[in-house]
Design an enzyme around this catalytic site. Structure first.
Site, PDB file in Angstrom:
ATOM      1  N   GLU A 267       0.834  -1.206   0.000  1.00 39.97           N
ATOM      2  CA  GLU A 267       0.000   0.000   0.000  1.00 39.97           C
ATOM      3  C   GLU A 267       0.869   1.256   0.000  1.00 39.97           C
ATOM      4  O   GLU A 267       1.809   1.374   0.773  1.00 39.97           O
ATOM      5  CB  GLU A 267      -0.893  -0.003   1.244  1.00 39.97           C
ATOM      6  CG  GLU A 267      -1.781   1.221   1.376  1.00 39.97           C
ATOM      7  CD  GLU A 267      -2.578   1.232   2.672  1.00 39.97           C
ATOM      8  OE1 GLU A 267      -3.483   2.069   2.789  1.00 39.97           O
ATOM      9  OE2 GLU A 267      -2.285   0.408   3.566  1.00 39.97           O
ATOM     10  N   LYS A 335      -9.507   2.649  -3.251  1.00 40.20           N
ATOM     11  CA  LYS A 335     -10.057   2.175  -1.983  1.00 40.20           C
ATOM     12  C   LYS A 335     -11.416   2.812  -1.703  1.00 40.20           C
ATOM     13  O   LYS A 335     -11.586   4.024  -1.830  1.00 40.20           O
ATOM     14  CB  LYS A 335      -9.079   2.481  -0.846  1.00 40.20           C
ATOM     15  CG  LYS A 335      -9.487   1.858   0.492  1.00 40.20           C
ATOM     16  CD  LYS A 335      -8.440   2.115   1.569  1.00 40.20           C
ATOM     17  CE  LYS A 335      -8.818   1.420   2.872  1.00 40.20           C
ATOM     18  NZ  LYS A 335      -7.851   1.697   3.952  1.00 40.20           N
ATOM     19  N   CYS A 387      -5.774  -2.710   2.680  1.00 36.71           N
ATOM     20  CA  CYS A 387      -5.647  -2.606   4.138  1.00 36.71           C
ATOM     21  C   CYS A 387      -6.917  -3.026   4.862  1.00 36.71           C
ATOM     22  O   CYS A 387      -7.321  -4.178   4.836  1.00 36.71           O
ATOM     23  CB  CYS A 387      -5.221  -1.182   4.507  1.00 36.71           C
ATOM     24  SG  CYS A 387      -4.628  -1.023   6.218  1.00 36.71           S
TER      25      CYS A 387
END
Length: 512
Positions: A267, A335, A387
């Site tokens: 990430e 995301k 994540c």
């Protein structure tokens, strides 16, 4: 008699609730003592027997505070290290979060004692599991949700893991509450019948773990490499460190080109806006394509919206073999589920000026769409999650496609140092592989970087806090689990049936 008298005191029950809640933390990684989940839930149910609703709510709150106070104390590491506030304020914020989450367990216990006050089979085996499902849903949904420390995850290596590919982790939560309630009833009433039923219910799912819901595709086995850069969080967003960070990742990647079909960076491995790194990205893309490899990496992207303002995204892009890289390429993932205060700040205009904690680097992200197409790299189809998103089972399932070869999650758990947080995060990622019967590739900045098999097993991993590359062969799978087909709908139907039956039977009992 002395013990019986002591246990009737509300203060003693509140203290025991705190201890039973804290015991529940042992069920999760890195401890992995899965029976602790049953003991903890037994304590919650037993301590609320023969209590008034407000007393039960207080017991449920204390139990939750014990669980969350011990189980998510890793939040303190992030706040204390990067929050820039005095120690007492840091502690207060962690206590506040634990107290907020405990409201849901308090709600569960209070409503349970209000609607089903008698210590009966109806209460522990029918009402409690249905009500627990509802309150856990609320905890995972209200204010964007925080579904951390769901006890179903404790079974990733336990006897109930075979239930996950059929009905998902929440069904394991449901069954654990039912079994724990029956055991508590057997203990308090000194009756062997609830014990027998609990043992049978617990044993029934065990053979399911031997069902293989997938078909391996050995002819499509590839070599995968994941680069763990181990960049300290204190330096990660330092502009002066950008060039050094790019060198670290490139130098680790160059020897892998032409050998590994898929190379993965974690990430925001590239700690700059994508538009600023076009020369680097295009040069790297050309080198990868020349050697027949593909790279997947985290990066930050900023796009001008219709209001002539920039939306910033936590993004995954692909480079290498296939179509040449382009800034306009649709082969990207933005995301969707952002972490409050970490990636966006509620009441931003009010909170940001108050303290550095509310003004962390890269804490003004925009959301990507809830449903996004899979990433395609070197002919490999990847269902991606960044994540925190990997803990959202229903969202990962909604983005999953029948032609998905692998699940992919990239993360940066450097925020939480050497705490138990990254291990809990890793445990939840393993459950996604088990639910959907696909290998999961997990690339992180400083651990835990690993390859998870389609049955949730760890196939390969490298140590935390090391600058290493994990290289291994991974075989994709095909096939759909029942959970992949239906999601949580069967469980919600079961919850509705249990809830309806519990209310109906309770009304009948009151009329007698």
């Amino acid at each position: 008699m002395a013990f019986a008298s002591l246990i009737e005191r509300q203060r003693i029950r509140l203290l025991l609730a705190l201890l039973f809640g804290a015991c529940g933390t042992l069920a999760f990684s890195p401890y992995d003592v899965w029976p602790a989940a049953i003991i903890s839930l037994m304590g919650l149910q037993a301590l609320t027997f023969n209590r008034r609703p407000l007393q039960s709510a207080a017991i449920g709150f204390c139990w939750g505070f014990g669980l969350f106070g011990s189980g998510i104390n890793w939040v303190y590491v992030s706040i204390a290290t990067f929050g820039g506030m005095p120690g007492p304020v840091n502690i207060f914020l962690v206590v506040l979060l634990a107290a907020y989450l405990s409201l849901y367990t308090g709600l569960f216990a209070g409503v349970l004692s209000r609607l089903w006050p008698k210590t009966t089979w109806l209460r522990v085996a029918i009402a409690a599991p249905a009500l627990w499902q509802v309150t856990e849903f609320l905890r995972g949904w209200v204010l964007t949700g925080f579904p951390w420390l769901q006890f179903g995850y404790s079974q990733i290596d336990g006897p109930l893991k075979g239930l996950a590919p059929i009905m998902g982790v929440e069904a394991i939560n449901f069954l654990l509450m039912m079994v724990s309630g029956l055991l508590a009833l057997a203990l308090v009433k000194r009756n062997w019948r609830p014990l027998v039923v609990a043992v049978v219910l617990f044993a029934l799912p065990f053979p399911l773990r031997y069902i293989q819901w997938f078909t391996p595709q050995p002819e499509k086995t590839i070599q995968v490499s994941m680069v763990q850069g181990d960049i300290p969080q204190s330096l990660k967003w330092d502009e002066g460190q950008l060039l050094n960070t790019l060198k670290i990742y490139y130098n680790a990647t160059a020897p892998l080109m032409g050998k590994s079909s898929l190379i993965i960076w974690p990430e925001s491995a590239i700690t700059d806006l994508e538009i600023n790194q076009q020369p680097f990205l295009k040069a790297l893309d050309g080198e990868l394509r020349d050697k027949g490899s593909s790279l997947v990496t985290g990066i930050v992207d900023a796009r001008l919206n219709k209001q002539n303002r920039y939306d910033t995204y936590n993004t995954i892009i692909t480079l290498g073999k296939g179509a040449p890289y382009s800034y306009e390429s649709a082969d990207r993932y933005n995301k969707n589920h952002l972490v409050p205060f970490g990636e966006f700040v509620p009441l931003e205009s009010i909170l940001r000026p108050l303290a550095p904690f509310f003004d962390l680097p890269m804490s003004s992200f925009s959301r990507g769409p809830y449903i996004q197409p899979p990433l395609s790299a070197n002919g490999i189809e990847l269902t991606a999650a960044i994540c925190y998103e990997i803990i959202l089972g229903e969202q990962v399932r909604d983005n999953f496609r029948p032609d998905t070869d692998y699940l992919l999650t990239i993360s940066n758990d450097a925020w939480f140092g050497k705490s138990i947080g990254p291990w809990q995060h890793f445990q939840m990622a393993r459950m996604r592989a088990l639910e959907l019967a696909r290998p999961l590739l997990r690339s992180t900045n400083n651990g835990i970087t690993a390859v998870i098999g389609p049955q949730g097993e760890i196939q390969a991993m490298i140590p935390q806090f090391t600058r290493e590359v994990l290289t291994t062969n991974v075989t994709p799978t095909t096939g759909l689990t029942p959970y992949a087909r239906t999601g949580n709908w069967p469980l919600w139907v079961l919850t509705a049936l249990f809830g309806f039956a519990a209310v109906l039977m309770s009304l009948r009992q009151r009329r007698k």
